[in-house]
Design an enzyme around this catalytic site. Structure first.
Site, short mmCIF file in Angstrom:
data_model
loop_
_atom_site.label_atom_id
_atom_site.label_comp_id
_atom_site.label_asym_id
_atom_site.label_seq_id
_atom_site.Cartn_x
_atom_site.Cartn_y
_atom_site.Cartn_z
N THR A 247 32.37 18.40 77.52
CA THR A 247 32.38 16.87 77.61
C THR A 247 33.17 16.42 78.99
O THR A 247 34.21 17.28 79.39
CB THR A 247 33.56 16.60 76.80
OG1 THR A 247 32.89 16.61 75.18
CG2 THR A 247 33.93 14.98 76.60
N TYR B 233 33.67 19.68 64.14
CA TYR B 233 32.99 18.43 64.26
C TYR B 233 32.13 18.42 62.85
O TYR B 233 32.32 19.28 61.95
CB TYR B 233 32.18 18.06 65.42
CG TYR B 233 32.84 18.12 66.50
CD1 TYR B 233 33.89 17.18 66.92
CD2 TYR B 233 32.76 18.95 67.44
CE1 TYR B 233 34.76 17.19 67.83
CE2 TYR B 233 33.68 19.04 68.81
CZ TYR B 233 34.69 18.16 68.80
OH TYR B 233 35.63 18.12 69.83
#
Length: 366
Positions: free
Chosen positions: A26, A186
């Protein structure tokens, strides 16, 4: 000693030029509003196209799937067009790039998802987990996550449909394939790991039930775009974002067997790589190799020597080098010639512009 990293490899129908993977990281630089991949990101990935395989940063499959400010999505036409710039730039340089499809589940804050309550396998808050929101400055503002609501059967069906559509969108955007993000705490991981899932229906309880959501998502995506274009990332031993499994060796060996049955093109295992993290149990990697016959990628704490050895030992087929790729766009060349690695600047990892993204030079041999 590092020669194994430079063997070619057939990944589905694609011939890879080496076994060096740039794993998903990210960087939070998508254009606003709209969370759209942009020219800056196209340049960043094209600079690193000498990797055998690039897995692009996690890209959310829906508005609800977003965990952090400024991360890219892949659910609108504008987002698909933005990613097309990236894939075109990488292909022009002879690279191969997969999209990582991401739903964060409970690892978010209402400010990142239009004011809604996050969803998860269960109504369990991730303890001691923070995410960053756009607080009106260029600096990410860190806030605590909130308690999610447990997904209904309708929610599960809807999200599986979103994964399927995101896979189709990724192919439309020019990606060579997709990686399902089922790691690092996640959403998919929130179903898999025992301590994040207290469901009493067919999606909770036994290992088989906790793997059901993973299997149904993979089946939907492989039916849409073909199993040769679907990889899966798992993180068996991490406690990242508050997800922990009581019996990780058993759970993730079963996950490997399931992914073998579903015939995904690769399995990407994120090893714990922080300083005092527990070591991966010695018996785990041979068990995974036994259970899953496709391409196996490992990432975390690898240097070229260790990575090459893992390939020679038959434990891994490819090796991911994360942070080194941030500051060494020409990483394969540096590995090949034993040139020194440049260090990355931690202050420029998330958010901002070109600084810390595009300004790391290739190595100039004197």
């Amino acid at each position: 000693m590092t020669n194994a990293l430079f063997q070619t490899l057939k990944l589905g129908d694609i011939e890879l030029k080496n076994r060096i993977v740039m794993p998903p990281m990210t960087r939070s630089r998508a254009s606003q509003p709209g969370n759209v991949a942009n020219d800056m990101m196209a340049t960043y990935y094209a600079q690193r196209a000498s990797a055998g395989l690039i897995v692009a940063e996690g890209t959310q499959i829906s508005e609800m799937g977003q965990g952090y400010a400024w991360t890219p999505g892949i659910y609108t036409q504008e987002q698909i067009a933005g990613w097309k710039k990236v894939t075109d730039a990488v292909h022009e340089k002879g690279g191969v790039i997969f999209a990582q499809l991401w739903h964060v589940g409970r690892v978010t804050h209402p400010d990142n998802i239009g004011g809604q309550q996050p969803i998860s396998s269960s109504a369990l808050k991730a303890e001691n987990v923070k995410v960053f929101i756009d607080n009106g400055t260029d600096e990410p503002g860190f806030v605590d996550v909130v308690e999610p609501r447990a997904m209904t059967k309708d929610d599960i069906e809807e999200v599986i449909g979103q994964y399927r559509q995101a896979a189709l969108n990724a192919i439309e955007a020019g990606f060579d394939g997709i990686e399902l993000h089922a790691a690092n705490g996640y959403l998919v991981n929130q179903f898999i790991d025992s301590e994040a899932n207290n469901r009493t229906d067919e999606y909770g309880g036994s290992i088989e039930n906790r793997l059901r959501f993973l299997g149904e998502v993979v089946e939907a995506m492989t039916a849409a775009i073909g199993h040769n274009r679907v990889g899966v990332r798992l993180a068996p031993f991490t406690s990242l974002n508050g997800t922990v499994d009581k019996t990780p060796v058993e759970t993730y060996t079963a996950a490997a067997a399931l992914l073998d049955k579903l015939n995904v093109v690769y399995m990407h295992i994120a090893e714990v790589d922080w300083d005092d993290a527990p070591e991966t149990p010695a018996a785990f990697k041979p068990a995974v190799r036994e259970a899953y016959k496709g391409t196996i990628i490992y990432a975390g704490k690898y240097n070229p020597e260790k990575g090459s050895q893992a390939i020679e030992d038959g434990i891994a087929d490819m090796i991911g080098f994360g942070r080194p790729f941030i500051s060494n766009p020409d990483l394969p060349n540096r590995i090949k010639h034993d040139y020194p690695f440049a260090a990355h600047d931690p202050a420029t990892l998330f958010g901002g512009k070109e600084k810390g993204l595009l300004d790391y030079p290739e190595y100039q041999a004197v």
